[in-house]
Design a protein around this motif. Structure first.
Motif, mmCIF file in Angstrom:
data_model
loop_
_atom_site.group_PDB
_atom_site.id
_atom_site.type_symbol
_atom_site.label_atom_id
_atom_site.label_comp_id
_atom_site.label_asym_id
_atom_site.label_seq_id
_atom_site.Cartn_x
_atom_site.Cartn_y
_atom_site.Cartn_z
ATOM 1 N N PHE A 116 2.366 3.206 28.392
ATOM 2 C CA PHE A 116 3.377 3.877 27.583
ATOM 3 C C PHE A 116 3.006 5.295 27.185
ATOM 4 O O PHE A 116 3.837 6.024 26.660
ATOM 5 C CB PHE A 116 3.623 3.089 26.285
ATOM 6 N N GLY A 117 1.760 5.690 27.376
ATOM 7 C CA GLY A 117 1.328 6.969 26.842
ATOM 8 C C GLY A 117 0.928 6.793 25.382
ATOM 9 O O GLY A 117 0.950 5.679 24.851
ATOM 10 N N GLN A 119 1.941 6.624 22.281
ATOM 11 C CA GLN A 119 3.126 6.507 21.441
ATOM 12 C C GLN A 119 3.110 5.156 20.728
ATOM 13 O O GLN A 119 2.351 4.258 21.088
ATOM 14 C CB GLN A 119 4.372 6.683 22.301
ATOM 15 N N PRO A 254 11.746 7.902 16.407
ATOM 16 C CA PRO A 254 11.838 9.157 17.168
ATOM 17 C C PRO A 254 10.715 9.325 18.181
ATOM 18 O O PRO A 254 10.867 10.059 19.152
ATOM 19 C CB PRO A 254 11.740 10.240 16.084
ATOM 20 N N ILE A 257 9.254 5.875 23.165
ATOM 21 C CA ILE A 257 9.898 6.204 24.436
ATOM 22 C C ILE A 257 9.784 4.970 25.343
ATOM 23 O O ILE A 257 8.697 4.416 25.491
ATOM 24 C CB ILE A 257 9.175 7.375 25.145
#
Lengths: 493, 284
Positions: A116-117, A119, A254, A257
């Motif tokens: 997912f990176g 995040q 926010p 992702i």
């Protein structure tokens, strides 16, 4: 003083555990390598005595991140764990649960960051996945304990679900709630240390301050962390959870992702290189991994874990009177309580980091960190257990009571707590390699650093298998020593 | 009580969020974070003013975290070392090296030693290395690990594991210097720029730690952008960004790096890094 050991089986097992630990301690990689550990210690102490805090803004951000990860992670795990616990009689479910919880949340984190990176999703799931396995098991155990205790009379043809919700649920829900809240506390710890691998939680700030030698700020952050843990029973009550969860989701949303093609990419990366590239020979690829990483890593993990287990147990025996009503006075008990809370709340990764700075690299920092953290937990459980012991009016007191009365009487329960902790100690001993000691975590971290995810996954699976093996060994030993089978779960905090 | 908590939560949670169109960049954390934030905060302001867009620097915890953030498009631009740049471009098709510091094509590493080893500046790596303890920087650092290890293997014909009694990784160059200076490790390998900077800042006690060998030159740090930024930020954005980097001439900004200016770079400049990494088994 020596009438601690009740029968020959126990003394055989304990004797060999202790002997092995001494042997490994002498032969193992254990030393203080810093030239002047005293100087660093003084700087650390000076910092710890004058806590400072980072700017309010930054502090609020990391706290909110940490709490949000823990809330969402534990909530998902509670739902997942509850559903899985209903099917815990199924062998496959048990195996899945044992496997996911055998992998430390930080390793899940490293893997999920690849997917997912950096995040929130990576952090939340890094907590949720292993905790699902843990909660499923504990929920199932609580259920089993209750079901054995009482059989309510329900019509014979009532379905499994109505049996569960009408007969069992009212009885088990307080145990569920209390254990889940304990898990939330653990989740805050996990959320914190996820910062060490780059997620923006409390650990991120902690590591930064540690690395730059800003010990005053380390102290400030730790105090906030203790405050968070110490007050969790007040602010973490379940009635607030619906609000919290919504707020946590709004806060993190926010930055979340959902990326599309990354799963495919990850799965491809996890395939061993020789299988995806024809020119690499499997044997020549795997041999160095086996001999230079996997076997040494497993060995160092075992050595660290074993010595730490024996030391934790010894420490627990020394420390438990601090909490016990049979010793000391209210003031000493209060002091004992505070020091044990600090010892067991500090994540072992942070303790290990501090010892590493003090003593330099060897297995010693990891062993000390594990012994302190786990020793305090076992001492806490044992101390609380000792309060159930009722003494005769003419019972001895002080050291005589400790040696001849209380300790022998709770020794079996103490062993149960210790053997339950064995698996956890092993998992953490693998993890502490991230700090640079050559347990499995070191090699896993290195594999991630060079983006060799195929190697990383092999090492992670090996670590998980070691954990499952230790878990079974613990169970067999408890049977062999005829120790009480169940751990009082609501007591487990 | 409940209401109090509720109000507290709402006020805390309603925090401003970053607009979706912020151009974000990162850098490998090769130095103390305070220094990084100081350095890259200035760059963010500069780029923001020059390009008329919002630009933000985010600090990361480790070298691979910088690469991962780049691959996931969480940052669009990154200040990588030689090896992390190669890793990032292998993982992110289309990514381009666009600029490097004037000093970077001829970068080098210092081997440093604690004074108690008795080692002195020499032309070759000494046999006396055998049995000592050795500290590298991050595991994927070019100047703190890759190139020092490459030359070590070349000269002594052995792996670090065979040469040293203990091999450690400090995480960054500032820490390497501090740990060798304190005697926690006998030897270390560092980025020469970080050494010179810390020496100028008075952080190095030369009565405790000294340079004993300098590696030959190799290419190192550079800016890399994602291949898709023109599609998102408009045609010619990468070129504008590149020009903005070349145009940096504020002495204070350059001193924070420290570089004397920025010049063009291309992906092939780092082929030598890639082959060295393959040579010592850091890349497949």
């Amino acid at each position: 003083m020596l009438k601690l050991i009740p029968d020959s089986r126990t003394s055989q097992v304990l004797g060999s555990f202790i002997l092995l630990a001494i042997l490994l301690f002498i032969t193992g990689d254990i030393s203080i390598t810093t030239a002047t550990p005293g100087a660093e210690f003084q700087r650390m102490l000076a910092g710890l005595l004058h806590p400072q805090w980072p700017p309010f803004d930054a502090l609020t951000q990391v706290l909110l991140q940490t709490i949000s990860y823990a809330l969402l992670g534990v909530a998902i795990a509670a739902i997942g764990g509850f559903i899985l616990s209903l099917f815990f009689h199924c062998r496959l479910i048990r195996i899945v649960c044992a496997s996911v919880r055998a992998v430390h949340e930080l390793f899940w984190g490293l893997l999920l960051i690849q997917l997912f990176g950096l995040q929130p999703l990576a952090g939340i799931l890094a907590i949720a996945i292993p905790y699902t396995g843990i909660l499923a098991k504990i929920y199932a155990e609580i259920k089993q304990e209750i079901q054995q205790r009482k059989k309510l009379y329900l019509p014979t043809h009532s379905s499994y679900l109505s049996q569960f919700f009408y007969a069992d649920w009212p009885q088990i829900k307080t145990d569920f709630a209390s254990y889940t809240l304990y898990r939330f506390e653990c989740g805050l710890r996990s959320g914190t240390i996820l910062g060490f691998i780059g997620l923006p939680t409390l650990g991120f700030q902690l590591e930064t301050s540690f690395m730059q030698g800003h010990y005053a700020e380390v102290a400030g952050l730790l105090l906030i962390f203790y405050g968070l843990i110490a007050t969790v029973h007040w602010w973490g009550q379940f009635k607030f959870w619906p609000i919290y969860l919504v707020l946590a989701l709004i806060y993190l949303w926010p930055n979340i992702i959902f990326t599309g093609n990354n799963l495919e990419w990850l799965l491809h990366q996890l395939i061993p290189l020789p299988l995806s590239t024809a020119e690499v020979n499997f044997y020549s690829w795997f041999k160095p991994i086996l001999t230079e990483q996997l076997l040494p890593g497993l060995w160092q993990t075992l050595v660290t874990g074993h010595i730490a287990l024996v030391l934790s147990a010894a420490l627990a025996l020394i420390l438990y009177p601090l909490l016990s009503h049979h010793f000391g006075n209210p003031v000493t008990r209060w002091g004992g309580h505070i020091s044990l809370v600090v010892m067991r709340s500090t994540p072992e990764l942070i303790l290990g980091f501090a010892f590493l700075l003090l003593w330099g690299p060897s297995l010693l920092p990891a062993i000390a960190a594990l012994a302190i953290h786990n020793g305090a937990i076992i001492a806490h459980l044992t101390g609380r257990h000792s309060n159930h012991i009722v003494l005769r009016p003419d019972a001895p007191s002080g050291i005589n009571s400790y040696s001849y009365e209380i300790t022998p009487r709770l020794f079996n329960q103490f062993l149960v707590f210790t053997f339950y902790r064995w698996e956890v100690i092993m998992r953490e001993s693998a993890l502490l390699g991230i700090l640079g000691l050559h347990t499995l975590g070191f090699f896993i971290d290195s594999a991630f650093e060079s983006f060799r995810l195929d190697v990383a996954i092999i090492l992670i699976i090996a670590g998980a298998m070691l954990n499952i093996a230790v878990d079974s060994a613990g169970r067999l030993l408890r049977q062999y020593l005829q120790l009480p089978g169940h751990l009082v779960i609501s007591n487990n905090r | 009580m409940t209401r109090l908590i509720l109000i507290l939560c709402i006020t805390l949670f309603v925090t401003p969020t970053v607009s979706a169109r912020t151009f974000v960049f990162t850098a490998i954390p090769d130095n103390d974070e305070t220094r990084l934030i100081q350095r890259f905060g200035k760059i963010a302001t500069y780029l923001s003013d020059t390009l008329n867009i919002k630009v933000k620097y985010i600090p990361v915890k480790s070298y691979p975290a910088a690469v991962t953030a780049f691959r996931h498009n969480q940052v669009q631009l990154a200040w990588f070392g030689g090896l992390t740049g190669v890793q990032a471009r292998r993982l992110t098709p289309g990514a381009q090296a666009i600029a490097q510091g004037q000093e970077d094509p001829k970068f080098k590493s210092y081997f440093i030693a604690h004074i108690s080893t008795g080692l002195q500046l020499a032309d070759d790596l000494p046999q006396a290395f055998y049995g000592k303890t050795m500290l590298f920087g991050s595991k994927s650092s070019t100047s703190g690990r890759l190139m020092p290890e490459f030359y070590l293997r070349k000269q002594l014909q052995n792996t670090p594991g065979e040469i040293f009694s203990r091999v450690g990784f400090s995480g960054n160059h500032s820490r390497t210097i501090a740990l060798v200076q304190s005697g926690a490790y006998q030897l270390g390998a560092v980025n020469y720029q970080v050494w010179e900077q810390e020496l100028a800042d008075g952080k190095i006690d030369t009565s405790k730690v000294a340079i004993i060998w300098t590696t030959p030159d190799y290419p190192d740090y550079h800016w890399t952008v994602r291949g898709d930024i023109d599609a998102v930020w408009g045609d010619g954005f990468a070129a504008k960004l590149q020009q903005a980097l070349f145009d940096i001439n504020d002495p204070e900004l350059l001193a924070a790096f420290p570089r004397s200016g920025f010049i063009p770079a291309s992906n092939t400049d780092y082929d030598v890094i890639e082959s060295s990494a393959k040579n010592i088994g850091l890349l497949d």
